[in-house]
Design an enzyme around this catalytic site. Structure first.
Site, PDB file in Angstrom:
ATOM      1  CG  HIS A   3     -10.090  -3.018   8.527  1.00  0.00           C
ATOM      2  ND1 HIS A   3      -9.088  -3.204   9.232  1.00  0.00           N
ATOM      3  CD2 HIS A   3     -11.092  -3.956   8.568  1.00  0.00           C
ATOM      4  CE1 HIS A   3      -9.572  -4.703  10.057  1.00  0.00           C
ATOM      5  NE2 HIS A   3     -10.918  -4.589   9.231  1.00  0.00           N
ATOM      6  CG  LEU A   9       0.634  -5.746  12.288  1.00  0.00           C
ATOM      7  CD1 LEU A   9       0.702  -6.500  11.819  1.00  0.00           C
ATOM      8  CD2 LEU A   9      -1.454  -5.845  11.831  1.00  0.00           C
ATOM      9  CE  LYS A  10       5.964  -2.361  17.727  1.00  0.00           C
ATOM     10  NZ  LYS A  10       6.993  -1.223  17.753  1.00  0.00           N
ATOM     11  CG  ASN A  50      -2.373  -0.800   0.982  1.00  0.00           C
ATOM     12  OD1 ASN A  50      -2.987  -0.198   0.271  1.00  0.00           O
ATOM     13  ND2 ASN A  50      -2.387  -2.011   2.186  1.00  0.00           N
TER      14      ASN A  50
END
Ligand code: GRF
Length: 213
Positions: A128, A109-110, A35
């Protein structure tokens, strides 16, 4: 009037060149960065009128960092070995330096510290890989999302770009793109199908937000 001929004359009546200052994007990533690449490509094509001032990576050695190096984009991996507040301070000081008009979470992912969300409210977006509010929230990431969609017998899925607030995947939805889930779909095939749409949806939304003025 005496003036040095090689120096420019600044006068309110003198026509000046239209200087456009590019907006800054900071991308956050944890994975291969496809992305992130889609954003780079859209900037290179002129579809997004902005520049990427830096990449925040959740750890070293990820594909997104290789892409950043290839395109001469600086990156930073904030250490999370200290307290939550020190992670937040490291992040904020780098963001102040890179001065983002828009922060794009592209597979990060954090958890984003609430102080960061507070400072950059309505200037942080996330992509998402499901049709939120379905299949979102803590634990819904990567292949787990697509497996859950198939297990639930859904006939369609897709991707969502939304603003980020203090609750995982709960911020206001900006745009969604749908895909059909076929009868023989696997999490892998669905992930591919959705990712292809993510690569179009995310740059389009960024352009919509940043090209306005
Ligand atoms: C994408 O599916 C995105 O929706 C999710 O994480 C994945 C990142 O993939 N949040 P990549 O690193 O951009 O290839």
């Amino acid at each position: 009037m005496n003036y040095h001929p090689s120096l420019p004359i600044f006068s309110p009546n003198r026509p000046t060149r239209n200087i456009s200052i590019l907006k800054n994007i900071v991308v956050f990533a944890s994975g291969s960065g496809s992305n992130f690449q889609a954003i780079i490509d859209s900037i290179e094509k002129g579809d997004i009128e902005a520049k990427i001032s830096g990449l925040i990576a959740s750890r070293s050695g990820i594909g997104a960092i290789e892409r950043a190096n290839y395109h001469n984009i600086p990156h930073y991996v904030p250490s999370d070995e200290g307290s939550e507040s020190s992670f937040s301070e490291l992040l904020i000081s780098k963001l102040v330096e890179w001065s983002p008009d828009l922060i794009v979470l592209a597979g990060f992912l954090k958890k984003i510290p609430s102080e960061v969300i507070e400072i950059y409210r309505n200037r942080i977006i996330n992509i998402h890989p499901s049709l939120l509010p379905k299949f979102g929230g803590k634990g819904f990431y990567g292949k787990r999302v697509h497996k859950a969609v198939i297990d639930a017998g859904e006939t369609e899925s897709g991707c969502t770009v939304h603003f980020v607030n203090e609750h995982y995947d709960k911020g206001d939805i900006i745009r969604q793109q749908r895909v059909r889930v076929s009868h023989d779909e696997t999490p892998e095939t669905l992930a591919q199908k959705v990712l292809k749409e993510e690569h179009k949806l995310l740059p389009n939304v960024i352009a919509e937000i940043l090209n306005k003025n």
